[in-house]
Design an enzyme around this catalytic site. Structure first.
Site, PDB file in Angstrom:
ATOM      1  N   GLU A 102      -7.430   3.130  -0.798  1.00 31.28           N
ATOM      2  CA  GLU A 102      -6.029   2.721  -0.814  1.00 31.28           C
ATOM      3  C   GLU A 102      -5.499   2.772  -2.238  1.00 31.28           C
ATOM      4  O   GLU A 102      -6.201   2.427  -3.195  1.00 31.28           O
ATOM      5  CB  GLU A 102      -5.899   1.309  -0.245  1.00 31.28           C
ATOM      6  CG  GLU A 102      -4.491   0.810  -0.047  1.00 31.28           C
ATOM      7  CD  GLU A 102      -4.471  -0.516   0.722  1.00 31.28           C
ATOM      8  OE1 GLU A 102      -5.283  -0.666   1.667  1.00 31.28           O
ATOM      9  OE2 GLU A 102      -3.670  -1.386   0.369  1.00 31.28           O
ATOM     10  N   ASP A 104      -1.987   1.427  -4.148  1.00 32.81           N
ATOM     11  CA  ASP A 104      -0.898   0.498  -3.823  1.00 32.81           C
ATOM     12  C   ASP A 104       0.198   0.377  -4.866  1.00 32.81           C
ATOM     13  O   ASP A 104      -0.086   0.193  -6.053  1.00 32.81           O
ATOM     14  CB  ASP A 104      -1.446  -0.934  -3.660  1.00 32.81           C
ATOM     15  CG  ASP A 104      -2.282  -1.130  -2.416  1.00 32.81           C
ATOM     16  OD1 ASP A 104      -2.201  -0.298  -1.511  1.00 32.81           O
ATOM     17  OD2 ASP A 104      -3.007  -2.123  -2.367  1.00 32.81           O
ATOM     18  N   GLU A 106       3.141  -2.567  -4.741  1.00 32.86           N
ATOM     19  CA  GLU A 106       3.703  -3.712  -4.036  1.00 32.86           C
ATOM     20  C   GLU A 106       4.759  -4.359  -4.932  1.00 32.86           C
ATOM     21  O   GLU A 106       4.514  -4.588  -6.116  1.00 32.86           O
ATOM     22  CB  GLU A 106       2.618  -4.735  -3.672  1.00 32.86           C
ATOM     23  CG  GLU A 106       1.586  -4.223  -2.685  1.00 32.86           C
ATOM     24  CD  GLU A 106       0.630  -5.308  -2.231  1.00 32.86           C
ATOM     25  OE1 GLU A 106       0.750  -6.459  -2.704  1.00 32.86           O
ATOM     26  OE2 GLU A 106      -0.250  -5.011  -1.412  1.00 32.86           O
TER      27      GLU A 106
END
Length: 289
Positions: A102, A104, A106
């Site tokens: 993953e 990311d 955010e």
């Protein structure tokens, strides 16, 4: 533009196509599925715009129809305006399963007039805990800004408006897993996380301001797609030296990276002595470009 400059521009374009296939600007109807949230996710303006909303009942999200293995992904976002405390807008690449990879972005909301926190992380074989956090040098709710992930076998680069903010290098030689074998889809969501998102959960979501809405446009991918027969070993017709040159930041990019990390980074796991009293993770020794 002179002949030399024109030739250089053409060769750069050819190099990118050789490495990743053709770049394209995606229509949201064709490239993504709204996956949860019922009517709270919307695709409109002929497929050129997408919005996600959050209310007291539910948030919303979408994912890409295609899986990618290496390349560059760009998305323009305009984040929740006003009092966004307690909300989290995510935009990331991910595979599935207990040993998933993953990458990311955010965006942690905040009270009116206080800055968003941009949270980044990298998971490899199910292990994350590689957080770096930043304030942005602009208001991400006023206009659209481009957030990019460059994913290569050598490293991952996070960019904001084409300025590098973070580089995660491949440190497999030090025993550190790196995302390179699992194809990943693009995901995004807007959800309530007021138990931790703003000041560690001290500031709760003000539901009187709902619905909260984030907007998306300008999706572009210059990436290898599994559906088009992407080679998981990332074989190309480029030599090792050509591939290395194409994947490195230039001098200007390295200066911009240092500028962002000096003035806007607010957390780096590679300098958290309380968290790692017995020594930092081995990749931290390779964190500089």
């Amino acid at each position: 533009m002179g002949q030399s400059s024109s030739f250089t521009t053409v060769m750069v374009a050819v190099l990118l196509v050789m490495m990743f296939g053709s770049a394209y600007s995606g229509n949201f109807f064709n490239e993504f599925d709204l996956t949860w949230g019922d009517h709270r996710g919307k695709i409109f303006n002929g497929g050129n715009m997408l919005s996600l909303s959050l209310d007291r009942v539910s948030g919303s999200g979408f994912k890409s129809k295609k899986e990618y293995l290496f390349g560059r992904i760009d998305m323009q976002l305009k984040l929740v305006a006003g009092n966004s405390a307690g909300t989290v807008t995510t935009y990331y690449l991910s595979s599935q399963g207990a040993t998933h990879d993953e990458i990311d972005f955010e965006f942690l909301g905040n009270e009116t007039g206080k800055p968003y926190v941009l949270h980044t992380n990298v998971f490899a074989q199910g292990k994350g805990n590689r957080e770096q956090q930043f304030y942005l040098w602009f208001d991400p709710t006023k206009n659209f800004h481009t957030y990019s992930i460059v994913w290569r076998p050598q490293h991952i680069i996070f960019l904001v408006d084409n300025l590098p903010i973070r580089v995660f290098n491949n440190a497999e030689k030090l025993g550190v897993p790196f995302p390179k074998n699992q194809p990943m889809r693009i995901y995004s969501s807007l959800w309530n996380a007021d138990d931790w998102a703003t000041r560690g959960g001290l500031v709760k979501t003000d539901w009187s301001k709902a619905p909260f809405t984030a907007y998306y446009r300008g999706f572009n991918a210059a990436a290898c797609t599994v559906s088009s027969g992407c080679d998981p070993k990332f074989k190309t017709s480029l030599s090792d030296s050509e591939l290395q040159t194409a994947n490195e930041l230039n001098a200007y990019g390295r200066r911009r990276l240092r500028w962002v990390q000096k003035y806007f980074m607010i957390y780096n796991y590679c300098s958290d002595l309380k968290r790692f009293p017995r020594g930092f993770p081995p990749e931290c020794r390779r964190s500089r470009v």
